[in-house]
Design a protein around this motif. Structure first.
Motif, mmCIF file in Angstrom:
data_model
loop_
_atom_site.group_PDB
_atom_site.id
_atom_site.type_symbol
_atom_site.label_atom_id
_atom_site.label_comp_id
_atom_site.label_asym_id
_atom_site.label_seq_id
_atom_site.Cartn_x
_atom_site.Cartn_y
_atom_site.Cartn_z
ATOM 1 N N SER A 31 43.100 42.569 22.938
ATOM 2 C CA SER A 31 42.802 43.984 23.117
ATOM 3 C C SER A 31 43.795 44.664 24.052
ATOM 4 O O SER A 31 43.852 45.888 24.106
ATOM 5 C CB SER A 31 41.376 44.184 23.623
ATOM 6 O OG SER A 31 41.225 43.639 24.914
ATOM 7 N N SER A 32 44.596 43.890 24.738
ATOM 8 C CA SER A 32 45.609 44.484 25.620
ATOM 9 C C SER A 32 46.959 44.574 24.919
ATOM 10 O O SER A 32 47.976 44.749 25.554
ATOM 11 C CB SER A 32 45.731 43.675 26.912
ATOM 12 O OG SER A 32 46.241 42.385 26.647
ATOM 13 N N GLN A 33 46.969 44.481 23.602
ATOM 14 C CA GLN A 33 48.216 44.484 22.836
ATOM 15 C C GLN A 33 49.010 45.774 22.931
ATOM 16 O O GLN A 33 50.177 45.820 22.585
ATOM 17 C CB GLN A 33 47.940 44.157 21.377
ATOM 18 C CG GLN A 33 47.218 45.260 20.641
ATOM 19 C CD GLN A 33 47.059 44.956 19.173
ATOM 20 O OE1 GLN A 33 47.808 44.152 18.638
ATOM 21 N NE2 GLN A 33 46.116 45.589 18.529
ATOM 22 N N GLY A 35 50.272 46.959 25.330
ATOM 23 C CA GLY A 35 51.258 46.840 26.393
ATOM 24 C C GLY A 35 50.732 47.193 27.762
ATOM 25 O O GLY A 35 51.413 47.008 28.758
ATOM 26 N N GLN A 36 49.535 47.688 27.837
ATOM 27 C CA GLN A 36 48.953 48.024 29.120
ATOM 28 C C GLN A 36 47.941 46.952 29.492
ATOM 29 O O GLN A 36 47.188 46.486 28.651
ATOM 30 C CB GLN A 36 48.250 49.376 29.060
ATOM 31 C CG GLN A 36 49.180 50.520 28.756
ATOM 32 C CD GLN A 36 48.422 51.833 28.629
ATOM 33 O OE1 GLN A 36 47.228 51.877 28.823
ATOM 34 N NE2 GLN A 36 49.127 52.878 28.310
ATOM 35 N N VAL A 37 47.946 46.573 30.734
ATOM 36 C CA VAL A 37 46.988 45.597 31.215
ATOM 37 C C VAL A 37 45.664 46.312 31.438
ATOM 38 O O VAL A 37 45.605 47.309 32.150
ATOM 39 C CB VAL A 37 47.467 44.928 32.526
ATOM 40 C CG1 VAL A 37 46.413 43.984 33.059
ATOM 41 C CG2 VAL A 37 48.788 44.220 32.304
ATOM 42 N N LYS A 38 44.629 45.824 30.785
ATOM 43 C CA LYS A 38 43.315 46.435 30.952
ATOM 44 C C LYS A 38 42.559 45.660 32.017
ATOM 45 O O LYS A 38 42.722 44.454 32.153
ATOM 46 C CB LYS A 38 42.549 46.418 29.635
ATOM 47 C CG LYS A 38 43.219 47.266 28.580
ATOM 48 C CD LYS A 38 42.423 47.307 27.315
ATOM 49 C CE LYS A 38 43.151 48.182 26.304
ATOM 50 N NZ LYS A 38 42.420 48.320 25.077
ATOM 51 N N SER A 39 41.742 46.367 32.733
ATOM 52 C CA SER A 39 40.994 45.693 33.781
ATOM 53 C C SER A 39 39.950 44.769 33.167
ATOM 54 O O SER A 39 39.418 45.022 32.092
ATOM 55 C CB SER A 39 40.324 46.713 34.702
ATOM 56 O OG SER A 39 39.389 47.475 33.973
ATOM 57 N N ILE A 40 39.701 43.680 33.858
ATOM 58 C CA ILE A 40 38.722 42.690 33.425
ATOM 59 C C ILE A 40 37.606 42.698 34.457
ATOM 60 O O ILE A 40 37.865 42.668 35.657
ATOM 61 C CB ILE A 40 39.361 41.287 33.350
ATOM 62 C CG1 ILE A 40 40.518 41.284 32.354
ATOM 63 C CG2 ILE A 40 38.324 40.242 32.976
ATOM 64 C CD1 ILE A 40 41.290 39.983 32.325
ATOM 65 N N SER A 41 36.390 42.695 33.970
ATOM 66 C CA SER A 41 35.261 42.692 34.892
ATOM 67 C C SER A 41 35.210 41.364 35.643
ATOM 68 O O SER A 41 35.741 40.347 35.190
ATOM 69 C CB SER A 41 33.953 42.906 34.140
ATOM 70 O OG SER A 41 33.656 41.770 33.358
ATOM 71 N N LYS A 42 34.572 41.363 36.788
ATOM 72 C CA LYS A 42 34.408 40.139 37.566
ATOM 73 C C LYS A 42 33.672 39.094 36.742
ATOM 74 O O LYS A 42 34.029 37.915 36.761
ATOM 75 C CB LYS A 42 33.650 40.426 38.857
ATOM 76 C CG LYS A 42 33.464 39.179 39.716
ATOM 77 C CD LYS A 42 32.686 39.463 40.980
ATOM 78 C CE LYS A 42 32.510 38.275 41.874
ATOM 79 N NZ LYS A 42 32.247 37.006 41.258
ATOM 80 N N GLU A 43 32.663 39.539 35.984
ATOM 81 C CA GLU A 43 31.911 38.602 35.152
ATOM 82 C C GLU A 43 32.805 37.958 34.094
ATOM 83 O O GLU A 43 32.722 36.760 33.835
ATOM 84 C CB GLU A 43 30.729 39.319 34.485
ATOM 85 C CG GLU A 43 29.640 39.748 35.437
ATOM 86 C CD GLU A 43 29.964 41.031 36.201
ATOM 87 O OE1 GLU A 43 30.884 41.788 35.808
ATOM 88 O OE2 GLU A 43 29.299 41.271 37.230
ATOM 89 N N MET A 44 33.667 38.748 33.487
ATOM 90 C CA MET A 44 34.592 38.226 32.470
ATOM 91 C C MET A 44 35.559 37.241 33.106
ATOM 92 O O MET A 44 35.805 36.166 32.561
ATOM 93 C CB MET A 44 35.360 39.371 31.809
ATOM 94 C CG MET A 44 36.446 38.922 30.859
ATOM 95 S SD MET A 44 35.846 38.207 29.347
ATOM 96 C CE MET A 44 35.507 39.688 28.448
ATOM 97 N N MET A 45 36.092 37.592 34.263
ATOM 98 C CA MET A 45 37.019 36.698 34.947
ATOM 99 C C MET A 45 36.325 35.396 35.328
ATOM 100 O O MET A 45 36.868 34.307 35.131
ATOM 101 C CB MET A 45 37.602 37.378 36.190
ATOM 102 C CG MET A 45 38.627 36.523 36.919
ATOM 103 S SD MET A 45 40.077 36.117 35.937
ATOM 104 C CE MET A 45 40.928 37.663 35.992
#
Length: 77
Positions: A31-33, A35-45
């Motif tokens: 989903s970050s294709q 080229g922009q880094v999307k934020s990841i939730s703490k739960e996802m990380m």
């Protein structure tokens, strides 16, 4: 491999994944294709880290040399 073949292979691989955490990680990567880094939730990380730790404990690792050889085999196809 050409683009349609790669797409087909990715679909095949994704369809075989049963681990929801791994699917979430793949989703995050793809989903970050744009080229922009999307934020990841703490739960996802946390989920991604737990999946990584489980892989390490289960011995699902690839050493550097094996990975290089695998990549070379892709280029020969």
């Amino acid at each position: 491999m050409n683009t349609p073949e790669i797409r087909l292979e990715l679909h095949r691989i994704i369809d075989q994944i049963n681990d929801s955490r791994l699917l979430e990680a793949v989703y995050t990567l793809l989903s970050s294709q744009d080229g922009q880094v999307k934020s990841i939730s703490k739960e996802m990380m946390d989920s991604m880290l737990e999946a990584s730790e489980a892989d390490i404990k289960a011995g699902r690792l690839t050493d550097h040399q094996s990975l290089k050889e695998e990549i070379q085999s892709w280029r020969k196809k």
